[in-house]
Design an enzyme around this catalytic site. Sequence first.
Site, PDB file in Angstrom:
ATOM      1  N   CYS A  47       0.830  -1.208   0.000  1.00 34.43           N
ATOM      2  CA  CYS A  47       0.000   0.000   0.000  1.00 34.43           C
ATOM      3  C   CYS A  47       0.859   1.251   0.000  1.00 34.43           C
ATOM      4  O   CYS A  47       0.470   2.285  -0.543  1.00 34.43           O
ATOM      5  CB  CYS A  47      -0.925  -0.007   1.219  1.00 34.43           C
ATOM      6  SG  CYS A  47      -2.235  -1.241   1.129  1.00 34.43           S
TER       7      CYS A  47
ATOM      8  N   CYS B 202      14.116   4.637  -5.992  1.00 30.98           N
ATOM      9  CA  CYS B 202      12.658   4.535  -5.925  1.00 30.98           C
ATOM     10  C   CYS B 202      12.215   5.199  -4.628  1.00 30.98           C
ATOM     11  O   CYS B 202      12.863   6.147  -4.176  1.00 30.98           O
ATOM     12  CB  CYS B 202      12.209   3.080  -6.022  1.00 30.98           C
ATOM     13  SG  CYS B 202      12.796   2.033  -4.675  1.00 30.98           S
TER      14      CYS B 202
END
Length: 393
Positions: A197, A351
């Site tokens: 999530c 990232c």
Amino acid sequence: MSLPPLVEPAAELTRDEVNRYSRHLIIPDVGMAGQKRLKNAKVLVVGAGGLGSPALMYLAAAGVGTLGIIDFDVVDESNLQRQVIHRQSSLGKPKAESAADAVREINPLIEVVVHNTALDRDNIMDIFGRYDLIVDGTDNFATRYMVNDAAVLLGKPYVWGSIYRFDGQASVFWAEHGPCYRCLYPEPPPPGMVPSCAEGGVLGVLCASIGSIQVNEAIKLVAGVGEPLVGRLMIYDALEMNYRQVKVRKDPECPLCGKNPTQTELLEDYEAFCGAVSEEAAEAVVDATISATELKAMQDRGEDIFLVDVREPNEYEIVAIPGATLIPKGEFLDGSALERLPQDKKIVLHCKSGVRSAEALAVVKNAGFSDAVHVGGGVLAWVKQIDPSLPSY
């Protein structure tokens, strides 16, 4: 399939309890006996986050006599979009304690037990052993498999839920009466295949939809009413507003709950079992990981690098490291990104936290960019160490 009540009823309800739970008491299927069982029940909620928030609040309101909360994290601003048990005033506070304060405010008649610790192989059997029922609100595969294994080995039922973007799932796993989590998912997905999530996002209100299903199942199990989701997987699509069910059968060859189980104790290392990153990525990052501070120093020195952000476009819009070019990880996995990489510059990948860039780094190194590196900690490290004025997420 109806099941017998999970616990015996308490001896009595006080006058205050009768007043508080009167809307339960006039439901024939719950009544005095069912409410007394709720009072006598001991339920542990694993995680005081997105799913744990509504689960804890409604279990408390329902009158579960002993409510355990286990969480080791602290309240962060990004939690408040969905973890409705916490408040602005709770920022920086341990989640278990913040949730306990809220639960006591909802219902002072119940006992709240706080486990402000990380659930691990050393403590899970002892903690689970104190409760009748487990409600699993975890968000990573390693903990989910550990929760399942401990519940099966202890002979306890648990209510499972999962959320991602607009999709949710829920089920009840009780090896004595049906399948366990391993019957549904014998092996964890390949590393990096299923975003968390934190990487992919989740619609805040989805937590309430799935969390309320979990509480509904918990009440049914404790009181022995209705047909619990044992052997059934409930799948919810919030965009289409669609619920559907899938039957889940007990796997006779399941290593944990099958006819001839081969796993009779907890695994030594659940992180290794699930694999945070693939073996290729783990090998690629050896001696090829730099810190956010090192990246900033490279930029300040004017080194000729090609900085690549492998996140998704919507993440890049939230916050980006200056000078980074966006090339999502999927383009590395399908090979299309390689033609965009210059041959005469050092490739530096990043990232959000370092997991996806590690996977992309493995692809890049296999393509011949032997001096490529990635930034450990990614954007989160950059915001924390270099520029705290940037937003985090």
